[in-house]
Write a protein that holds these residues in place. Sequence first.
Motif, PDB file in Angstrom:
ATOM      1  N   ILE A 182      -2.854 -34.584 -13.533  1.00  0.00           N
ATOM      2  CA  ILE A 182      -2.955 -35.923 -12.946  1.00  0.00           C
ATOM      3  C   ILE A 182      -3.831 -35.870 -11.700  1.00  0.00           C
ATOM      4  CG2 ILE A 182      -1.647 -37.837 -11.948  1.00  0.00           C
ATOM      5  CD1 ILE A 182       0.768 -36.722 -13.609  1.00  0.00           C
ATOM      6  N   ILE A 184      -5.518 -38.303  -8.738  1.00  0.00           N
ATOM      7  CA  ILE A 184      -5.565 -39.624  -8.105  1.00  0.00           C
ATOM      8  C   ILE A 184      -7.021 -39.947  -7.779  1.00  0.00           C
ATOM      9  CG2 ILE A 184      -4.773 -41.054  -6.203  1.00  0.00           C
ATOM     10  CD1 ILE A 184      -2.387 -39.287  -5.888  1.00  0.00           C
ATOM     11  N   LEU A 206       4.197 -40.688  -5.413  1.00  0.00           N
ATOM     12  CA  LEU A 206       3.854 -40.215  -6.757  1.00  0.00           C
ATOM     13  C   LEU A 206       4.742 -39.037  -7.144  1.00  0.00           C
ATOM     14  CD1 LEU A 206       2.204 -40.278  -9.303  1.00  0.00           C
ATOM     15  CD2 LEU A 206       0.392 -38.989  -8.132  1.00  0.00           C
ATOM     16  N   GLN A 244       1.676 -44.537 -14.025  1.00  0.00           N
ATOM     17  CA  GLN A 244       0.574 -45.318 -13.466  1.00  0.00           C
ATOM     18  C   GLN A 244       1.046 -46.713 -13.057  1.00  0.00           C
ATOM     19  OE1 GLN A 244      -3.515 -45.260 -13.203  1.00  0.00           O
ATOM     20  NE2 GLN A 244      -2.181 -46.331 -11.778  1.00  0.00           N
ATOM     21  N   LEU A 258      -5.152 -43.590 -11.750  1.00  0.00           N
ATOM     22  CA  LEU A 258      -4.957 -42.181 -12.063  1.00  0.00           C
ATOM     23  C   LEU A 258      -5.841 -41.827 -13.245  1.00  0.00           C
ATOM     24  CD1 LEU A 258      -1.046 -41.914 -11.974  1.00  0.00           C
ATOM     25  CD2 LEU A 258      -2.639 -41.349 -10.131  1.00  0.00           C
TER      26      LEU A 258
END
Length: 575
Positions: A182, A184, A206, A244, A258
């Motif tokens: 993941i 950002i 997150l 998300q 994301l």
Amino acid sequence: MYEISKQERQTMEALDFPIAIYQRRSHFVKTLLVSDGFCDVFRLAREELIRDLDESMFLYVHPDDKGKLYENAQKFWRHESFYKSMFRVKIPGSDDYHIFLCEGSLQKVSEEEEIAYVVYTDMNSVEKDMQEADQRYFIEEEDYYYIDRLTKLPNEHYFELFGEEYLAAFKRRRAVVGIAYINIMRMTGYNNRYGFKAGDLLLQDLADILRDFFPHGLVIKGMRDHFMVLDRYETLQEKVEQVQKRLNTYSLNGNQALHIGISLPLEGNKSHLKGAVNEASYASKYHQEDSRTIVQYFTVEMKKQYFDRLYILETFEKALSNKWIKVFYQPIVNSQTRQLHAFEALARWHDPDYNMLSPAAFIPVLEEHHLIHRLDMYMVQTVFEEIKLRRDAHLPIVPVSVNFCVDDFEDGHLKEKLLHLCEKYDAQPWMIVIEITERDIPQMPEPFKEQMEALRQAGFKVWVDDFGSGYSSLNVLNKFPHDFIKIDREFIKDYGHDDQMNTLVVEKIIEVAKQLGIQTLVEGVETAAQHHFLKRIGCEYEQGFYFAQPASLSEMIFMQSHEDIEIPIEHYELS
């Protein structure tokens, strides 16, 4: 006898470290006060400890240390030295001796009286405290070695150590496992707009969201703004898409994108576990500019591309040192006479394992990892080296254009580097053309315009490549110091197939360039119709397969030395 005030006594006696106050009158020493800390060390009540000290100051001192301590005390009372002694003391009720450090200070209270403040340090206790502090420190450091301090999630060290155990546990449950990586997007912009504190809160939010959605998986905080999740493969996409949506409710902009890559299903061994992280990481970067794509799966096709990229990065320096990367020369011809005007230097990677690596494969990788400047300087040095070989083979010494990138201008010394190469290889500045892609110009460092003017003053020509492919073409024509524009091949690619718009654009670009005194070249010329069109509208120079394909220096020498082999340029003339 000196009287200590009630308030001072209460304050001094309450101290939790060992201190005593003594009075000396003539040759007689009296104990006036001992602190709670002193009583605790000797495990005695205050009255009992004072009585023992008055009976003998050295009652608990080791016999071997009494003489030294007595001598130091006498010098101290006579003001001959500071009172600082280390000696062994036997604690009442114990068979062990502790090492004590005592330090004293004198205060005169009358002509005949002085009092001494003496602080005692139990070095055994200090050593124990230090050992405990060290132990706490190392435990804490060990925790932080495996735990991210901001999010309190396990970090990559933890994943390396325990990831295989999590994988084995999933396998025992017959679960197919994958890794989600993941990333950002635009986190730097978020920090710049809302501040780093807000950015840290977003990372923490997150982390909490990932914990909620993956309670039975392994959630890892990676470097910077990256996270990893190891969990059931079949539910990864659904869950991360929900992550998300949840994150959008926490972010200050309400739409923090994301990009998430999902690896191929894991096979269950440690080496593949590490490879799966790389797969998921690469997939997360795939189509990064398309903010609508949340999840990208790593595919077999992507896998080949991924390993090709790895090979390029791992082998690039070796390719330079072994000269696997060759300079190929593509002629640039005069549209009216079809005579050779210049060459463009093109990089061709002849690899022992991959044979020929396409520039379309390795140049974007080098650009992404900021290695392209290494290739640029290698190419220009090779061109200089081959100038002498071209002379010896009676090949034309015409200018050679070499591509340069943003990074080549960062240190501000490109002119000096090129002039040094000119001197080293007995060449002239006119022999090298600096070619810059139009899309790079807006990214150039602030003094770029001055650097360009200095290079031109030194005798180097400056060309703009892929003109018309960017958003600032007209500004480039007007503001950027250059001698030549190479009009992007896209404008003539479909010439003759009802492409009137691009035909008109090319005509107008050439018309404006002429008015500004700038020479023009169109690249990608592949047909006679394209050539005749460009010749008719006044384009000065052309380049493309219609005239010649790029050739290595050895191929050009071979063609030059064999009269029966036609050089693929009509009316090819040496200049």
